[in-house]
Design an enzyme around this catalytic site. Structure first.
Site, PDB file in Angstrom:
ATOM      1  N   GLU A 274       1.257  -2.107 -10.714  1.00 26.30           N
ATOM      2  CA  GLU A 274       0.028  -1.766 -11.484  1.00 26.30           C
ATOM      3  C   GLU A 274       0.496  -1.076 -12.842  1.00 26.30           C
ATOM      4  O   GLU A 274      -0.129  -0.279 -13.335  1.00 26.30           O
ATOM      5  CB  GLU A 274      -0.859  -0.869 -10.891  1.00 26.30           C
ATOM      6  N   ASP A 353      -5.316  -2.406   0.618  1.00 29.58           N
ATOM      7  CA  ASP A 353      -5.461  -1.244  -0.305  1.00 29.58           C
ATOM      8  C   ASP A 353      -6.492  -0.147   0.362  1.00 29.58           C
ATOM      9  O   ASP A 353      -7.629   0.019  -0.064  1.00 29.58           O
ATOM     10  CB  ASP A 353      -6.122  -1.541  -1.670  1.00 29.58           C
ATOM     11  N   GLU A 381     -11.265   7.150  -1.230  1.00 26.49           N
ATOM     12  CA  GLU A 381     -11.477   6.401  -2.353  1.00 26.49           C
ATOM     13  C   GLU A 381     -12.298   5.119  -1.961  1.00 26.49           C
ATOM     14  O   GLU A 381     -13.441   4.877  -2.856  1.00 26.49           O
ATOM     15  CB  GLU A 381     -10.166   5.671  -2.958  1.00 26.49           C
TER      16      GLU A 381
HETATM   17  O1  GCW Z   1      -5.936   2.418  -4.341  1.00 33.56           O
HETATM   18  C1  GCW Z   1      -5.238   2.218  -5.593  1.00 33.56           C
HETATM   19  C2  GCW Z   1      -6.239   3.127  -6.488  1.00 33.56           C
HETATM   20  C3  GCW Z   1      -4.999   3.723  -7.711  1.00 33.56           C
HETATM   21  C4  GCW Z   1      -3.741   3.832  -7.236  1.00 33.56           C
HETATM   22  C5  GCW Z   1      -2.993   2.860  -6.482  1.00 33.56           C
HETATM   23  C6  GCW Z   1      -1.770   3.397  -5.785  1.00 33.56           C
HETATM   24  C7  GCW Z   1      -2.293   5.668  -7.765  1.00 33.56           C
HETATM   25  O2  GCW Z   1      -7.184   2.379  -6.979  1.00 33.56           O
HETATM   26  O3  GCW Z   1      -5.918   4.500  -8.294  1.00 33.56           O
HETATM   27  O4  GCW Z   1      -2.877   4.355  -8.209  1.00 33.56           O
HETATM   28  O5  GCW Z   1      -4.071   2.361  -5.565  1.00 33.56           O
HETATM   29  O6  GCW Z   1      -1.816   3.416  -4.539  1.00 33.56           O
HETATM   30  O7  GCW Z   1      -0.833   3.351  -6.337  1.00 33.56           O
END
Ligand code: GCW
Length: 655
Positions: A274, A353, A381
């Site tokens: 990312e 995720d 989240e």
């Molecule tokens: O779940 C996703 C999140 C990001 C996060 C990423 C990660 C810290 O939306 O905000 O970044 O995973 O785990 O690195």
């Protein structure tokens, strides 16, 4: 005989699971604490405060009801033995940490610790690594705020662009963590921005202060570091892990950290993920990257937690050959055996995720020569953002109990550690939703012993947190099944997402469907789900060992709750439960909504039995949860009715 006073709770801050009443049984006794050292001093401070509050006494001789003894032996030992001889209960440990854990064991037992006869029992953590990661930024980030995916206000560590001058709140937090056996904390976001990168260098004196606050509770601190730090902080021309200058930079920077914090835990790294920098920029792999840091940490006994969350976040939704679920396994399993001893590969529990339902990541079973930690999200989240009741311990328990080879070791036995993203902020309740405190508590307890039943963990939490025993049954009703309720309300059968892009709250069925993020459901007029089979799909099922590779491959044997994660099926497909997929979508969304309504009624009856402000906060949030459940129900049902044209067989209202 030193005693470290219990950190006073800052004004207005909720005591969470350690209100004075939680220590009543212990505090009413004659107690002796033997031994020396900083953690024994913490134990003595706890006993002094509890006995002062509840009429008992901290004594140095004579008969006692409770003896807490730190005996010679391994000073780093975390285990303890608890026994009862006649009318004396005793806890023996060889290390201060063990004694602290034993003290809190007695606190959890309450009166039961001082009655009856029972066999001596040794308690030891099931694993050495029990860690919380904070996604806190020093500065307030323009999009993500101060705490990325934080739902409980700002950071308890940082304010006004620096580490807080007053760390009273942190001391109270450290005490809570110590009481549940958490032994490592990472202080900053894995997305490392400019100011936060400097915690490693010129802001280090402030990290020293934080380490000093966690130390008396047996918690070691870690920092998330940027792989680009040799360039951005060190002014070097490269970040290449095989470059001598880069290696020397990490070695000397790390030595300076240990000179200041001798018990520093190590680093956490999100690399090539990312947008975070990583070894790919120099044409190196993740073993090269992780070992670079591992070698800088090794002389001091430090550990690098290297995250396996690496995938293409700029995918073309038209491209059906790329499957995000495959990414971690594809990237990391070829490197098995190539990581140094002090690397821990930190793997998200599922392949995508932190969804409400995912299969266990196939990476867990595929890297026998690598030390692994499984990562969870205590921060909610994708599970209600601490506006909704969602007790997640059953989910974590299920993951840790999963046996990737069918028989043989469970995830809990394979993993060297468990790590979770904390749900804490500067909110007076710590976690925004007061009932989300149970997730923090439960994570610690499960990290210590994954065999604990989720209901038993909740029972401990209720007993400590609320003085009135009458709240026990209704709270179980509200919380025990709340994860499954949340699942019923949201994306069906393991398909995931259907949330609003960016903030990830609330329903948005097609929100991610045509994005770059690789999280699609592929609903059309005929069916829904992601074909991840070897026969006709992305081949992801092949990343599992037997029997799962075959159980997941076939629609007949794939567990219902994961069906749409693995298969694209027609709406009329009959689940193992006997209902069709489309009817299941309708039934669960109506049921989930009703369950939330019932939860609100059950909670309503607790007025006067829990503190007023807890009652009010939860009541307010349940109204929001019900609003959201209504929205989820109507949007998901309407979406699938319009796509499929199949009516609800029970004729309920769909829009
Ligand atoms: O779940 C996703 C999140 C990001 C996060 C990423 C990660 C810290 O939306 O905000 O970044 O995973 O785990 O690195």
């Amino acid at each position: 005989m030193s005693a470290t006073p219990v950190a006073p709770l800052p004004d207005g801050v909720d005591p969470a699971w350690l209100p004075p009443s939680a220590l009543r049984a212990l505090g009413a006794r004659r107690v002796r604490v033997s031994g020396e050292g900083p953690l024994v001093a913490t134990v003595r401070g706890e006993v002094a405060a509890a006995t002062a509050e509840h009429g008992g006494s901290l004594v140095t001789e004579g008969p006692v009801d409770l003896a807490l003894v730190c005996a010679p032996g391994d000073p780093d030992g975390e285990a303890f033995v608890v026994r009862r001889d006649g009318t004396t209960t005793s806890v023996t440990a060889t290390g201060g940490a063990g004694l602290l854990h034993g003290l809190h064991h007695v606190v959890r037992l309450g009166e039961a610790a001082f009655s009856g006869r029972w066999e001596p029992r040794r308690h030891a953590p099931r694993r050495a690594i029990r860690m919380l990661d904070h996604w806190d930024n020093v500065d307030v980030h323009p999009v993500m705020g101060q705490v990325e995916r934080g739902y409980a206000g700002g950071s308890i560590f940082y304010a006004d662009g620096a580490v807080r001058a007053d760390l009273g709140r942190v001391a109270a937090y450290a005490r809570l963590l110590g009481s549940i056996g958490i032994n490592r904390v990472c202080l900053n976001n894995v997305n490392v921005h400019r100011t936060e990168a400097r915690l490693l260098t010129d802001l280090l004196p402030d990290v020293v202060r934080l380490a000093g606050v966690f130390r008396p509770q047996g918690v070691r601190v870690h920092l998330s570091v940027s792989f680009a730090a040799p360039m951005t902080l060190g002014g070097l021309p490269t970040t290449d892990p095989l470059d001598r200058g880069v290696q020397e930079w990490w070695a000397s920077t790390t030595a300076a950290v240990y000179a200041a914090i001798p018990d520093f835990g190590g680093y956490v790294v999100k690399a090539d993920s990312e947008g975070q920098p990583g070894p790919f920029a120099s044409g190196r792999d993740h073993a090269d990257g992780a070992n670079l840091l591992a070698r800088a940490l090794a002389p001091f006994g430090g550990t690098v937690f290297w995250r396996a969350f690496v995938y293409d976040h700029r995918q073309d939704w038209r491209d059906r050959s790329t499957d995000r679920a495959r990414a971690a396994h594809d990237h990391f399993t070829p490197l098995d055996g190539g990581f140094d001893e002090n690397v821990v590969l930190q793997v998200k529990f599922g392949p995508v995720d932190f969804q409400v339902r995912e299969p266990v990541s196939p990476v867990v079973a595929a890297m026998p020569r690598t030390r692994l930690a499984v990562e969870f999200q205590v921060t909610q989240e994708y599970t209600g953002q601490q506006k909704h009741v969602c007790y997640l311990v059953p989910q974590w328990s299920e993951v840790l109990g999963f046996r990737p080879h069918g028989d043989g070791d469970a995830v809990a036995e394979i993993a060297h550690g468990v790590v979770a993203v904390s749900n804490v902020g500067d909110d007076p309740f710590w976690t925004g939703h007061p009932l989300a405190q149970a997730n923090l508590f439960g994570f610690g307890r499960l990290a210590w012993d994954d065999r604990l039943a989720p209901e038993a963990v909740l029972d401990e939490w209720i007993g400590l947190t609320f003085a009135d025993p009458a709240v026990r049954a209704p709270l179980h009703e509200v919380m025990d099944g709340s994860w499954l309720t949340y699942e019923r309300c949201t994306a069906p059968l393991g398909v995931g997402f259907m949330v609003r892009p960016g903030h990830h709250y609330g329903p948005d069925v097609d929100g991610y469907e045509y994005t770059q993020w690789g999280t699609y459901h592929f609903a059309d007029r005929d069916g829904v789900g992601v074909d991840r089979t070897r026969a006709t799909g992305t081949g992801f099922t092949g990343q599992y060992p037997a029997p799962w590779r075959d159980l997941y491959e076939s629609v007949r044997t794939c567990p219902d709750e994961l069906l749409l994660f693995f298969h694209h099926v027609p709406y009329g497909h009959v689940l193992r439960s006997g209902t069709t997929v489309i009817q299941h979508v309708y039934d669960t969304h109506f049921a989930g909504h009703e369950e939330v309504a019932r939860t609100a009624r059950t909670w309503g009856a607790l007025r006067g039995r829990v503190p007023d402000r807890t009652f009010d906060r939860v009541t307010e949030l349940l109204a929001e949860q019900l609003r959201c459940a209504t929205e989820w129900r109507d949007q998901v049902n309407t979406y699938f009715w319009r796509k499929s044209g199949v009516p609800d067989e029970r004729g309920r209202r769909i829009w």
